[in-house]
Motif scaffolding. Sequence first.
Motif, PDB file in Angstrom:
ATOM      1  N   UNK A  79      29.565 -24.886 -58.997  1.00 49.37           N
ATOM      2  CA  UNK A  79      30.188 -24.004 -58.008  1.00 49.37           C
ATOM      3  C   UNK A  79      29.969 -24.553 -56.594  1.00 49.37           C
ATOM      4  N   UNK A  80      28.725 -24.977 -56.320  1.00 45.16           N
ATOM      5  CA  UNK A  80      28.421 -25.531 -54.997  1.00 45.16           C
ATOM      6  C   UNK A  80      29.260 -26.782 -54.742  1.00 45.16           C
ATOM      7  N   UNK A  81      29.294 -27.655 -55.757  1.00 52.57           N
ATOM      8  CA  UNK A  81      30.033 -28.907 -55.611  1.00 52.57           C
ATOM      9  C   UNK A  81      31.509 -28.670 -55.357  1.00 52.57           C
ATOM     10  N   UNK A  82      32.074 -27.736 -56.115  1.00 54.07           N
ATOM     11  CA  UNK A  82      33.506 -27.450 -55.958  1.00 54.07           C
ATOM     12  C   UNK A  82      33.764 -26.779 -54.615  1.00 54.07           C
ATOM     13  N   UNK A  83      32.866 -25.887 -54.202  1.00 52.10           N
ATOM     14  CA  UNK A  83      33.025 -25.189 -52.908  1.00 52.10           C
ATOM     15  C   UNK A  83      32.962 -26.160 -51.750  1.00 52.10           C
ATOM     16  N   UNK A  84      32.039 -27.082 -51.846  1.00 51.10           N
ATOM     17  CA  UNK A  84      31.802 -27.994 -50.723  1.00 51.10           C
ATOM     18  C   UNK A  84      32.862 -29.094 -50.656  1.00 51.10           C
ATOM     19  N   UNK A  85      33.319 -29.553 -51.806  1.00 51.75           N
ATOM     20  CA  UNK A  85      34.237 -30.702 -51.807  1.00 51.75           C
ATOM     21  C   UNK A  85      35.683 -30.326 -52.109  1.00 51.75           C
ATOM     22  N   UNK A  86      35.893 -29.268 -52.881  1.00 55.05           N
ATOM     23  CA  UNK A  86      37.251 -28.877 -53.262  1.00 55.05           C
ATOM     24  C   UNK A  86      37.842 -29.735 -54.362  1.00 55.05           C
ATOM     25  N   UNK A 126      11.270 -26.090 -55.646  1.00 55.93           N
ATOM     26  CA  UNK A 126      12.708 -26.302 -55.461  1.00 55.93           C
ATOM     27  C   UNK A 126      13.161 -25.796 -54.095  1.00 55.93           C
ATOM     28  N   UNK A 127      12.568 -24.699 -53.645  1.00 57.31           N
ATOM     29  CA  UNK A 127      12.911 -24.172 -52.322  1.00 57.31           C
ATOM     30  C   UNK A 127      12.538 -25.173 -51.232  1.00 57.31           C
ATOM     31  N   UNK A 128      11.369 -25.777 -51.368  1.00 52.40           N
ATOM     32  CA  UNK A 128      10.948 -26.794 -50.396  1.00 52.40           C
ATOM     33  C   UNK A 128      11.948 -27.952 -50.384  1.00 52.40           C
ATOM     34  N   UNK A 129      12.363 -28.366 -51.576  1.00 48.11           N
ATOM     35  CA  UNK A 129      13.347 -29.449 -51.672  1.00 48.11           C
ATOM     36  C   UNK A 129      14.670 -29.016 -51.028  1.00 48.11           C
ATOM     37  N   UNK A 130      15.068 -27.775 -51.297  1.00 45.63           N
ATOM     38  CA  UNK A 130      16.358 -27.281 -50.801  1.00 45.63           C
ATOM     39  C   UNK A 130      16.407 -27.249 -49.274  1.00 45.63           C
ATOM     40  N   UNK A 131      15.242 -27.100 -48.634  1.00 44.91           N
ATOM     41  CA  UNK A 131      15.248 -27.086 -47.170  1.00 44.91           C
ATOM     42  C   UNK A 131      15.658 -28.442 -46.604  1.00 44.91           C
ATOM     43  N   UNK A 132      15.516 -29.500 -47.410  1.00 40.56           N
ATOM     44  CA  UNK A 132      15.872 -30.844 -46.932  1.00 40.56           C
ATOM     45  C   UNK A 132      17.229 -31.297 -47.461  1.00 40.56           C
ATOM     46  N   UNK A 133      17.934 -30.407 -48.143  1.00 41.69           N
ATOM     47  CA  UNK A 133      19.205 -30.774 -48.765  1.00 41.69           C
ATOM     48  C   UNK A 133      20.258 -31.132 -47.726  1.00 41.69           C
ATOM     49  N   UNK A 134      20.977 -32.199 -48.014  1.00 40.69           N
ATOM     50  CA  UNK A 134      22.050 -32.607 -47.099  1.00 40.69           C
ATOM     51  C   UNK A 134      23.376 -31.949 -47.462  1.00 40.69           C
ATOM     52  N   UNK A 135      23.359 -31.140 -48.507  1.00 39.63           N
ATOM     53  CA  UNK A 135      24.583 -30.440 -48.900  1.00 39.63           C
ATOM     54  C   UNK A 135      24.875 -29.308 -47.922  1.00 39.63           C
ATOM     55  N   UNK A 136      23.796 -28.655 -47.492  1.00 32.71           N
ATOM     56  CA  UNK A 136      23.977 -27.556 -46.543  1.00 32.71           C
ATOM     57  C   UNK A 136      23.111 -26.367 -46.898  1.00 32.71           C
ATOM     58  N   UNK A 137      23.258 -25.322 -46.105  1.00 37.89           N
ATOM     59  CA  UNK A 137      22.411 -24.131 -46.266  1.00 37.89           C
ATOM     60  C   UNK A 137      22.663 -23.426 -47.597  1.00 37.89           C
ATOM     61  N   UNK A 138      23.817 -23.650 -48.207  1.00 37.82           N
ATOM     62  CA  UNK A 138      24.125 -23.025 -49.492  1.00 37.82           C
ATOM     63  C   UNK A 138      23.117 -23.431 -50.556  1.00 37.82           C
ATOM     64  N   UNK A 139      22.526 -24.602 -50.384  1.00 41.60           N
ATOM     65  CA  UNK A 139      21.553 -25.079 -51.370  1.00 41.60           C
ATOM     66  C   UNK A 139      20.278 -24.255 -51.350  1.00 41.60           C
ATOM     67  N   UNK A 140      20.083 -23.458 -50.314  1.00 40.18           N
ATOM     68  CA  UNK A 140      18.900 -22.589 -50.274  1.00 40.18           C
ATOM     69  C   UNK A 140      18.966 -21.495 -51.337  1.00 40.18           C
ATOM     70  N   UNK A 141      20.172 -21.257 -51.868  1.00 35.75           N
ATOM     71  CA  UNK A 141      20.314 -20.254 -52.921  1.00 35.75           C
ATOM     72  C   UNK A 141      19.994 -20.829 -54.291  1.00 35.75           C
ATOM     73  N   UNK A 142      19.955 -22.157 -54.399  1.00 41.95           N
ATOM     74  CA  UNK A 142      19.722 -22.791 -55.706  1.00 41.95           C
ATOM     75  C   UNK A 142      18.419 -22.358 -56.366  1.00 41.95           C
ATOM     76  N   UNK A 143      17.318 -22.197 -55.607  1.00 40.01           N
ATOM     77  CA  UNK A 143      16.072 -21.764 -56.255  1.00 40.01           C
ATOM     78  C   UNK A 143      16.191 -20.424 -56.985  1.00 40.01           C
TER      79      UNK A 143
END
Lengths: 287, 188
Positions: free
Chosen positions: B146-153, B94-111
Amino acid sequence: MTNNEEKVEFEHHVDTSEIHSYMPALIGLGAGAFVAAGVIFMLKGFSLQLGAGLVGLFVLLIFIFLRGEIPRWPKITKEAEHMVKAGGTPGEFHEIGDVGFPTALFLLSEIAFFGGAFVAYFYLRSAYAVWPPEGLHHLDVVIPSIQTGLLIVSSIMIEWSTAGVKKGNQTAVKFGFLGAVILGLGFVVIQMGYEWPNLLTTGELTPRDGLFGASFFLLTGIHGVHVIAGVIANSVVTIKAFRNQFDEKNHGFLEAAGTYWHFVHIVWLFLFAFLWQDGLSYFQAVA
Amino acid sequence: MSKQNNPLKGIFNTSRFGLFVITAGITAAGSLGLPETSIFTLLPSSLLTAIDPSGEVIASEKLHVLLTIIPGFMLAPFIAFFGMAAIFGITLGHLVIATTSKVGAIDLLSPLFTFLGLFFIRQYKSPGNIIGPLIFVLLISLWLSYVGISVTGFNMLPVMLLTLITQLGIVSVGYVFYLLAKQLKIFK
């Protein structure tokens, strides 16, 4: 002489004290001095005398090595040949001592090696808002996906083999590693035999295409070399397996080779993410 | 270090390392190698409209990315068989996947949340191995919401519902395979 008889002879008669040496530490010191000298010479205005002194130290250490170590090589080689012919290395990987600790140290050095390569890549990449830079070819993910699949299946086969050797399942031992060798060769053929030539001959991407091109071929190249080394190691294990040289108690070399292969697999995952999918792009320069 | 004084005895061995690598590879490859599939493309439009009447969530590109299905999460119920090695493996994948996330660096916390959720699966693997996967789904869904709401509002409820459906769907598929494997006694 059978494998077991050679094994017994090795355990009782061969002096293993000669295998231990302070030379690797000496060589490490010399290499460090050489690199430090190179850095000093590249820095303008730094002391040339210091650089020359470090080169002199390197030459001195190399001389000490040549004088002291080379005469011991025939004996060490003979002992190593005994160890290979006698069968699997005693001891299990997780018992630090025979195979585990040296293998772990080797993998740590490989982590440092690839870590440095990745850090350099990201340092270069961080200066660009758009990556690959405009005008350059965007890599397709089909080929690395196939390569990833090959590595996954090869890791599964090695796992089958490792589990099998502990239960005395010689079929798993033999064909697990044989499968891993074939799949590893497939990986190398796809990369070096298809992808690289295709990119180079069509001109889509070459090492001369700026930092991206150079980085791509460098990183995939050094990983490819490690895969080739892994294929060679797995081939040796396969040959030894078909000679029934591994059993429940003697299979350290098998586990070491398998662990190295798993490491190569892990590195590939990061390569796939960083090179083909532009991993960690959110830390790039702002356009 | 002698063989007798081995701090890693019983903790780290080649089988576990192999399992770690295999699960990491499957998780990463499932997302990196396969076409990205968002829950929006799988759910019927009537259901999507019912969840998000305003349509802003459905139209959001970032949420499309966030709600991309991670096929590797199908392995989550199998933690009951594979243990800690697979937990670390799926987390690394999941961490490897998160490095390619287009959501942003916040996705690095998902793992981190993946790791926590998978740990609950290991802790509550009996009976039936149902509680653990449900906790996993809940944790991941809450975090992604939480990520979705933070990023999009955007409005919280549609985002939460969609993340829950996404994670529940993929883990349910994995659970079916787990039951099959358990029935066939493939992994002992």
